[in-house]
Write a protein that holds these residues in place. Structure first.
Motif, short mmCIF file in Angstrom:
data_model
loop_
_atom_site.label_atom_id
_atom_site.label_comp_id
_atom_site.label_asym_id
_atom_site.label_seq_id
_atom_site.Cartn_x
_atom_site.Cartn_y
_atom_site.Cartn_z
N ALA A 92 46.00 62.70 40.85
CA ALA A 92 46.15 61.70 39.66
C ALA A 92 47.54 61.90 38.89
N VAL A 93 48.18 62.97 39.22
CA VAL A 93 49.39 63.33 38.40
C VAL A 93 50.23 62.26 38.41
N HIS A 94 50.24 61.30 39.34
CA HIS A 94 51.20 60.30 39.72
C HIS A 94 50.81 58.94 38.76
N ASN A 95 49.57 59.25 38.25
CA ASN A 95 49.15 58.03 37.38
C ASN A 95 49.80 57.97 36.01
N ASN A 96 51.27 57.94 36.18
CA ASN A 96 51.84 57.54 34.76
C ASN A 96 53.45 56.90 35.05
N GLU A 97 53.79 56.35 33.93
CA GLU A 97 54.74 55.42 33.94
C GLU A 97 56.25 56.15 34.56
N HIS A 98 56.35 57.40 34.12
CA HIS A 98 57.59 58.20 34.70
C HIS A 98 57.66 58.30 36.05
N VAL A 142 62.61 62.97 49.02
CA VAL A 142 61.60 63.72 49.69
C VAL A 142 61.96 65.36 49.19
N GLU A 143 63.32 65.68 49.23
CA GLU A 143 63.44 66.91 48.89
C GLU A 143 63.32 67.08 47.41
N LEU A 144 63.49 66.17 46.50
CA LEU A 144 63.39 66.39 45.04
C LEU A 144 62.01 66.18 44.45
N HIS A 145 60.76 66.11 45.30
CA HIS A 145 59.61 65.79 44.91
C HIS A 145 58.98 66.96 44.49
N PRO A 146 58.21 67.11 43.29
CA PRO A 146 57.69 68.21 42.63
C PRO A 146 56.67 68.70 43.31
N GLY A 147 55.93 68.02 44.12
CA GLY A 147 54.78 68.09 45.04
C GLY A 147 55.14 68.62 46.31
N GLY A 148 56.50 69.06 46.64
CA GLY A 148 56.88 69.48 48.01
C GLY A 148 56.61 68.45 49.17
N ASP A 149 56.15 69.03 50.35
CA ASP A 149 56.03 68.46 51.55
C ASP A 149 54.80 67.29 51.58
N LYS A 150 54.05 67.58 50.74
CA LYS A 150 52.90 66.73 50.70
C LYS A 150 52.99 65.25 50.73
N ILE A 151 54.39 64.99 50.06
CA ILE A 151 54.84 63.72 49.95
C ILE A 151 54.80 62.89 51.44
N PRO A 168 46.05 55.63 48.83
CA PRO A 168 45.19 56.47 48.93
C PRO A 168 45.24 58.18 48.55
N PHE A 169 46.55 58.18 48.46
CA PHE A 169 47.16 59.61 48.30
C PHE A 169 47.20 59.80 46.69
N TRP A 170 47.39 58.95 46.16
CA TRP A 170 47.88 58.87 44.60
C TRP A 170 46.41 58.61 43.82
N ALA A 171 45.41 58.30 44.65
CA ALA A 171 43.98 58.18 44.03
C ALA A 171 43.45 59.59 44.32
#
Ligand code: HEM
Length: 81
Positions: A62-68, A37-46, A56-59
């Protein structure tokens, strides 16, 4: 072969805060993302997904739509639904 435990959605929903641990589900996998959670590039939204499904959130983000991103998620797998 060691199988990871099976959890219910109700069990995942009990884990929504750092003291209870923060769990999420994604495509049948269950993940304890407390340490991420504290490492998340998108901050507290996680935390909006805490105790429930990521889909529903990753929909929406879309930044999450990748292999990494999926590789990061798999590091935190604890079981399946
Ligand atoms: C960005 C991972 C959950 C919102 C990112 C990035 C990663 C990541 C690696 C950077 C992607 C890139 O720039 O290439 C994760 C993981 C999650 C998760 C592993 C779950 C375990 C969420 C949730 C939300 C969210 C639930 C929204 C409710 C965002 C936003 C960004 C982002 C808005 C963009 C941040 C920016 O570039 O300014 N996430 N994320 N994330 N995430 Fe997440």
């Amino acid at each position: 072969v060691t199988e990871l435990p099976i959890y219910t959605e109700a069990e995942v929903a009990k884990h929504r805060t750092p003291s209870d641990k923060i769990w999420v589900s994604y495509k049948g996998g269950v993940y304890d993302i407390t340490a991420f959670v504290e490492l998340h590039p998108g901050g507290d939204k996680i935390l909006l997904a805490a105790g429930g499904a990521l889909e529903p959130f990753w929909a929406m983000y879309a930044v999450h739509n990748n292999e990494h991103v999926l590789e990061i998620l798999e590091e935190y797998r604890i079981g399946r639904l």
